[in-house]
Scaffold this active site. Structure first.
Site, short mmCIF file in Angstrom:
data_model
loop_
_atom_site.label_atom_id
_atom_site.label_comp_id
_atom_site.label_asym_id
_atom_site.label_seq_id
_atom_site.Cartn_x
_atom_site.Cartn_y
_atom_site.Cartn_z
N HIS A 7 4.82 0.30 -0.48
CA HIS A 7 5.68 -0.59 0.30
C HIS A 7 4.79 -1.72 0.82
O HIS A 7 3.56 -1.62 0.79
CB HIS A 7 6.35 0.16 1.46
CG HIS A 7 5.40 0.69 2.49
ND1 HIS A 7 4.66 1.85 2.28
CD2 HIS A 7 5.03 0.20 3.70
CE1 HIS A 7 3.90 2.06 3.35
NE2 HIS A 7 4.09 1.08 4.21
N CYS A 13 6.61 6.17 4.02
CA CYS A 13 5.42 5.35 3.70
C CYS A 13 4.57 5.99 2.61
O CYS A 13 3.59 5.40 2.16
CB CYS A 13 4.60 5.10 4.95
SG CYS A 13 5.48 4.13 6.19
N GLU A 44 1.22 -5.08 12.28
CA GLU A 44 1.78 -4.55 11.04
C GLU A 44 3.27 -4.90 10.94
O GLU A 44 3.77 -5.25 9.88
CB GLU A 44 1.58 -3.04 10.98
CG GLU A 44 2.14 -2.39 9.73
CD GLU A 44 2.06 -0.88 9.80
OE1 GLU A 44 1.41 -0.30 8.92
OE2 GLU A 44 2.63 -0.30 10.73
N HIS A 52 0.84 -1.18 0.00
CA HIS A 52 0.00 0.00 0.00
C HIS A 52 0.88 1.24 0.00
O HIS A 52 2.09 1.16 0.15
CB HIS A 52 -0.95 0.01 1.21
CG HIS A 52 -0.27 0.17 2.53
ND1 HIS A 52 -0.79 0.94 3.53
CD2 HIS A 52 0.90 -0.32 3.01
CE1 HIS A 52 0.01 0.91 4.58
NE2 HIS A 52 1.03 0.15 4.29
N HIS A 112 3.87 -5.18 3.58
CA HIS A 112 3.91 -5.73 4.94
C HIS A 112 3.49 -7.20 4.89
O HIS A 112 2.71 -7.60 4.03
CB HIS A 112 2.92 -5.02 5.86
CG HIS A 112 3.22 -3.59 6.10
ND1 HIS A 112 4.21 -3.15 6.95
CD2 HIS A 112 2.65 -2.47 5.60
CE1 HIS A 112 4.24 -1.83 6.97
NE2 HIS A 112 3.30 -1.39 6.15
N ASP A 140 -4.99 -10.65 0.43
CA ASP A 140 -3.69 -11.32 0.34
C ASP A 140 -3.05 -11.12 -1.03
O ASP A 140 -3.68 -11.34 -2.06
CB ASP A 140 -3.82 -12.81 0.64
CG ASP A 140 -2.48 -13.50 0.80
OD1 ASP A 140 -1.54 -12.87 1.32
OD2 ASP A 140 -2.38 -14.69 0.42
N HIS A 141 -1.80 -10.67 -1.01
CA HIS A 141 -1.01 -10.40 -2.21
C HIS A 141 -1.69 -9.39 -3.12
O HIS A 141 -1.67 -9.53 -4.35
CB HIS A 141 -0.66 -11.70 -2.95
CG HIS A 141 0.39 -12.48 -2.24
ND1 HIS A 141 0.08 -13.39 -1.24
CD2 HIS A 141 1.73 -12.48 -2.34
CE1 HIS A 141 1.20 -13.91 -0.78
NE2 HIS A 141 2.22 -13.37 -1.42
#
Length: 152
Positions: A52, A46, A137, A27, A54, A92-93
């Site tokens: 970037h 960020c 996070e 994100h 997580h 996810d992904h």
């Protein structure tokens, strides 16, 4: 409580179940309500235009009466299926800002991610069963949301 049983009419016991699920997503922290300069100041690295990522760890906790017949607060198989539907399939992904319509107008902070997960989990679970969404996070940053709001 010698001599008591769960079926003797006494108050039912409450239990908490937490299911942990990990997912990866990227994100960019960027608010459409701020100038580019303000976004850089508020979000720092960020706010990188390329985003970037997580490896999030989400804990979904439900709270309820332990059923006298099943011995469960809820069936873990059902909770796992709801988590798959609310977290894994849409998040996810994925690039949260580009792939999840909710984040087109909402900054994809972990706080807002917790609200997103809460709002979608609460639609699938029996009333008043969802207790908490906890998102790791990073190892040092943990966000907790319990569906609370501050009515002014």
């Amino acid at each position: 409580m010698a001599g008591s049983s769960v079926t003797d009419g006494a108050a039912q016991r409450l239990g908490y179940i937490t299911r942990v699920q990990s997912f990866s997503a990227c994100h960019r922290l960027h608010s459409i309500h701020l100038s580019d300069e303000e976004n850089k100041r508020v979000y720092g690295k960020c706010n990188n235009p390329n985003g970037h990522g997580h490896n999030y760890k989400v804990e979904v906790t439900v709270r309820g009466k332990i059923d006298a017949h099943t011995g469960m607060v809820m069936n873990l198989t059902d909770l796992k299926a709801h988590i798959e539907e609310v977290i894994m399939i849409p998040l996810d992904h994925k690039h949260l800002d580009k792939d999840v319509p909710y984040f087109a107008k909402v900054v994809s902070t972990t706080e807002n991610l917790a609200v997103y997960i809460w709002d979608h989990m609460v639609e699938l679970l029996p009333p008043s069963l969802l207790y908490e969404i906890r998102i790791h996070e990073t190892d040092k940053n943990i966000i907790i949301y319990r569906g609370e709001s501050n009515a002014v």
